[in-house]
Design an enzyme around this catalytic site. Structure first.
Site, PDB file in Angstrom:
ATOM      1  N   CYS A   2       0.719  -1.253   0.108  1.00  0.00           N
ATOM      2  CA  CYS A   2      -0.031  -0.060   0.298  1.00  0.00           C
ATOM      3  C   CYS A   2       0.853   1.112   0.067  1.00  0.00           C
ATOM      4  CB  CYS A   2      -0.686   0.074   1.329  1.00  0.00           C
ATOM      5  SG  CYS A   2      -2.157  -1.501   1.246  1.00  0.00           S
ATOM      6  N   GLY A  28      -1.263   1.009  -5.037  1.00  0.00           N
ATOM      7  CA  GLY A  28      -2.524   0.362  -4.533  1.00  0.00           C
ATOM      8  C   GLY A  28      -3.941   1.204  -5.436  1.00  0.00           C
ATOM      9  N   ASN A 101       0.996   0.011   5.809  1.00  0.00           N
ATOM     10  CA  ASN A 101       1.546  -0.747   4.724  1.00  0.00           C
ATOM     11  C   ASN A 101       2.093  -2.017   5.043  1.00  0.00           C
ATOM     12  OD1 ASN A 101       2.378  -1.701   1.956  1.00  0.00           O
ATOM     13  ND2 ASN A 101       4.324  -0.271   2.327  1.00  0.00           N
ATOM     14  N   GLY A 102       1.650  -3.284   4.886  1.00  0.00           N
ATOM     15  CA  GLY A 102       2.485  -4.294   5.144  1.00  0.00           C
ATOM     16  C   GLY A 102       1.389  -5.514   5.620  1.00  0.00           C
ATOM     17  N   TYR A 257       9.714  -4.591  -8.507  1.00  0.00           N
ATOM     18  CA  TYR A 257       8.452  -4.532  -9.401  1.00  0.00           C
ATOM     19  C   TYR A 257       7.633  -3.305  -8.628  1.00  0.00           C
ATOM     20  CZ  TYR A 257       3.683  -5.066 -10.582  1.00  0.00           C
ATOM     21  OH  TYR A 257       2.149  -4.624 -11.140  1.00  0.00           O
ATOM     22  N   THR A 303       7.676  -1.645 -16.072  1.00  0.00           N
ATOM     23  CA  THR A 303       8.640  -1.873 -14.829  1.00  0.00           C
ATOM     24  C   THR A 303      10.000  -2.510 -15.424  1.00  0.00           C
ATOM     25  OG1 THR A 303       6.666  -2.673 -13.708  1.00  0.00           O
ATOM     26  CG2 THR A 303       8.977  -2.401 -12.487  1.00  0.00           C
ATOM     27  N   ASP A 365      10.903  -9.012 -18.686  1.00  0.00           N
ATOM     28  CA  ASP A 365       9.724  -8.708 -17.567  1.00  0.00           C
ATOM     29  C   ASP A 365      10.579  -8.461 -16.277  1.00  0.00           C
ATOM     30  OD1 ASP A 365       7.562  -7.566 -16.643  1.00  0.00           O
ATOM     31  OD2 ASP A 365       6.371  -9.495 -17.216  1.00  0.00           O
ATOM     32  N   ASP A 366       9.884  -7.967 -15.509  1.00  0.00           N
ATOM     33  CA  ASP A 366      10.481  -7.559 -14.321  1.00  0.00           C
ATOM     34  C   ASP A 366      10.636  -9.011 -13.288  1.00  0.00           C
ATOM     35  OD1 ASP A 366       7.879  -7.746 -12.537  1.00  0.00           O
ATOM     36  OD2 ASP A 366       7.643  -6.028 -14.097  1.00  0.00           O
TER      37      ASP A 366
END
Length: 503
Positions: A2, A28, A101-102, A257, A303, A365-366
């Site tokens: 987030c 997010g 966040n987490g 990412y 990314t 790609d990442d």
């Protein structure tokens, strides 16, 4: 994953919070919220949707006050329809809002403690609400009508003793100020800075430094693992280490990412880390595949561009943009539900046929998580006329669930889980597949800051830095959070809305 923000200023912060959340929108896209404080009153607006859709002029006018916090939500639990937008609020003590966040790895245990011992009610399935109630209870235990920085830091210390997992949080205490804190491992990012104004210094905390850049704040430093930063409403700043033991191990996937390339996290430039990922991939290809027949390197936007560009340069191969991205489709990795992710890939990307026609292409790609997007993009390359399609991942194979706030919880849905690299190549339809090595990824990040003791690489290795994850926990997590469970939850939410409207 987030995005969180907090600002203490001399003038109204509503526009600054809005602008910062817009910059952090990539973290997010499910919900957004802002809480502000003026004198002894809180003002809150939150809802499902993008920042631009949640906040209209009428909402902004009501968000008055010179300090506030904000949040953009990306769900790892619940559904896209669930009403779990942040910040959360409790009225006791003082009135506290919190954004987080987490992911707490002992959320069930703490939720039971909060109910039985703290006598507090949790109204959602969000561990952020649990974290808020733990902090509020520990602050209330100080049993003081007027608190100071020692009381705030004592409450954060108690949070560290009780909570496990990953958490970067920002809380606003009505009439007092904003406190930001980070878990003892520093898994999720948190940084703070300041800016000079004609009225004095203003302060800001954020998930990523790019939010500060856009608003004209200068970086002071990252919040250290286990540390808390308390910014009073009058602008006085206090910092203190609040954890008994710390170990610096930020999440490697932030650099792969999650974060914007123009951010600096834990003194590491995300852009430079991704350049080094591309260099390491090129070195691996030269070593293991000297007879390579690659005509062109094509990134999968957005990314992977940085890594792909450096890889092509080091290999001496042409770099071309082969896919055009529709900017108005959200990031497929963070979309809830496999069906929605699959549907969005074709809407999100379109191939430029002339860059693929009769060529042997290396797509970069990442990472590869579920593999659905990779398989569809490889097929798009073939449909555009590619003779051969090779695939390179800037990250090692994702084989294990992430329990620290990233939506890759179900091992059975990870395409590399239980498969060799060759089997993954067959599954996604690639003629050849190249993964980054673990040591190379670690070097790409830690070379930017040798002070980092380690990295959380649990989704690649299955080794969880908090040391509290066992098979029972992972089995329970898979049952709760796989796509089948989310589909059922979304259906239940829709049926609930239908029933509510019917009454």
């Amino acid at each position: 994953m987030c995005g969180i923000i907090g600002i203490v200023a001399h003038n109204s912060v509503n526009q600054s919070l809005f602008d910062a959340l817009t910059v952090l929108q990539h973290r997010g896209q499910d919900a957004a919220g802002i809480a502000t404080c003026k004198d002894s009153r809180l003002y809150l607006r939150k809802d499902n949707g993008l920042v631009r859709d949640v906040f209209h002029t009428r909402h902004m006018r009501r968000l008055i006050g010179n300090m506030g916090i904000g949040h953009v939500r990306y769900p790892t639990a619940g559904t896209a329809d669930s009403n779990e937008a942040q910040p959360f609020y409790v009225n006791s003590p003082f009135g506290i809002c919190l954004a987080h966040n987490g992911n707490l790895t002992n959320a069930k245990q703490i939720k039971d403690e909060v109910f039985r011992a703290d006598l507090r009610h949790i109204n959602t399935d969000s561990d952020s609400e649990i974290l808020l109630n733990v902090f509020a209870h520990e602050l209330q235990r100080r049993d003081k009508l007027i608190i100071d920085e020692d009381d705030v830091f004592a409450a954060v210390s108690a949070v560290h003793r009780r909570a496990r997992g990953a958490y970067a949080g920002v809380a606003m205490i009505t009439g007092y100020g904003i406190v930001a804190f980070r878990d003892p491992y520093g898994i999720r990012p948190l940084i703070y800075g300041c800016r000079e104004t004609s009225q004095g210094v203003e302060y800001m905390v954020a998930s990523e430094s790019v939010a500060m850049d856009v608003l004209g704040f200068d970086i002071i430093r990252d919040v250290a693992p286990g540390e808390a930063v308390y910014i009073q409403a009058n602008g006085r700043v206090h910092t203190r280490q609040c954890a008994a033991l710390t170990f610096y191990a930020p999440c490697a996937f932030e650099f792969v990412y999650l974060a914007r390339p123009d951010s600096i996290i834990d003194k590491v430039s995300v852009h430079k880390a991704r350049l080094r990922m591309g260099e390491h991939l090129a070195e691996k290809i030269k070593k293991e595949w000297p007879e390579k027949d690659i005509d062109v390197v094509i990134p999968i936007p957005d990314t992977s561009r940085t890594s792909a560009l450096q890889l092509a340069y080091k290999l001496g191969v042409k770099y071309r943009e082969g896919f055009i991205k529709n900017r108005y489709i959200p990031r497929t990795f963070i979309m809830p539900g496999q069906q929605m992710r699959e549907k969005s890939v074709r809407q999100k990307l379109n191939a430029i046929d002339l860059e693929f026609q009769d060529k042997t292409v290396l797509l970069v790609d990442d990472s590869i998580v579920r593999g659905t997007t990779s398989a569809q993009i490889i097929q798009m390359a073939r449909d555009a006329g590619a003779r051969k399609v090779y695939f390179a991942s800037a990250a090692p194979p994702v084989r294990y669930p992430n329990v620290y706030g990233i939506d890759m919880p179900s091992a059975s849905e990870l395409i590399a889980h239980g498969r060799s690299n060759e089997e993954v190549a067959v599954a996604i339809g690639a003629d050849r597949l190249i993964f980054q090595d673990l040591a190379a990824l670690e070097d790409a990040v830690r070379r930017g800051n040798p002070q980092l003791e380690s990295l959380d690489m649990s989704c690649f290795t299955g080794q969880y830095v908090t040391g509290d994850i066992d098979r029972a926990y992972l089995d329970d997590l898979e049952e709760q959070r796989n796509d089948g469970a989310k589909t059922r939850q979304n259906l239940d939410a829709r049926l609930g809305l239908i029933e509510m409207h019917a009454h």
